[in-house]
Design a protein around this motif. Structure first.
Motif, PDB file in Angstrom:
ATOM      1  N   ALA A  35       1.020  -0.977   0.168  1.00 47.60           N
ATOM      2  CA  ALA A  35      -0.013  -0.117  -0.020  1.00 47.60           C
ATOM      3  C   ALA A  35       0.881   1.247  -0.074  1.00 47.60           C
ATOM      4  CB  ALA A  35      -0.718  -0.111   1.073  1.00 47.60           C
ATOM      5  N   HIS A  36       2.083   1.011   0.363  1.00 47.29           N
ATOM      6  CA  HIS A  36       3.020   2.265   0.331  1.00 47.29           C
ATOM      7  C   HIS A  36       3.729   2.433  -1.090  1.00 47.29           C
ATOM      8  CE1 HIS A  36       2.251   2.785   4.766  1.00 47.29           C
ATOM      9  NE2 HIS A  36       2.438   1.681   4.756  1.00 47.29           N
ATOM     10  N   ARG A  42       3.439  -1.107  -7.930  1.00 43.79           N
ATOM     11  CA  ARG A  42       3.347  -2.412  -7.489  1.00 43.79           C
ATOM     12  C   ARG A  42       3.534  -3.522  -8.394  1.00 43.79           C
ATOM     13  NH1 ARG A  42      -2.211  -0.402  -4.371  1.00 43.79           N
ATOM     14  NH2 ARG A  42      -0.975   1.301  -3.312  1.00 43.79           N
TER      15      ARG A  42
END
Length: 107
Positions: A35-36, A42
């Motif tokens: 999520a970071h 991703r």
């Protein structure tokens, strides 16, 4: 003659079982901190080796690696927040063969 599945063979060998466990832990840790990472980044980042207090992430190309290195403090903090004892983040660029699934070592 006994025929084993790959999973049975890995479990039966302590060295292979340890390697498999670390690989699984690395993938799970990446899932927890993903999520970071920016959404477009991703799919370009893969979990690499997790050894002692060093975690390695594999980047699809040098520009992705540079961005992941910039995010290293955030990713390390997120990893520690999940309970992982990770002090160092290494980022390596995958070779063309690795990206294409041929299994070459990262550069």
């Amino acid at each position: 003659m006994t025929v084993w599945t790959l999973q049975q063979a890995v479990r039966a060998n302590p060295v292979l079982a340890d390697v498999a466990e670390r690989a699984w832990a690395s993938r799970r840790l990446l899932q927890r901190v993903q999520a970071h990472l920016p959404p477009m980044l991703r799919p370009q980042v893969t979990a690499g080796p997790l050894e002692a207090q060093t975690w390695c992430l594999l980047a699809a190309n040098p520009s992705v690696a540079a961005k992941v290195r910039q995010l290293a403090p955030v990713l390390l903090a997120a990893a520690r927040a999940t309970g992982a004892d990770v002090q160092t983040l290494q980022v390596r660029v995958m070779g063309r063969e690795t990206r294409e699934g041929r299994g070459s070592a990262p550069r």
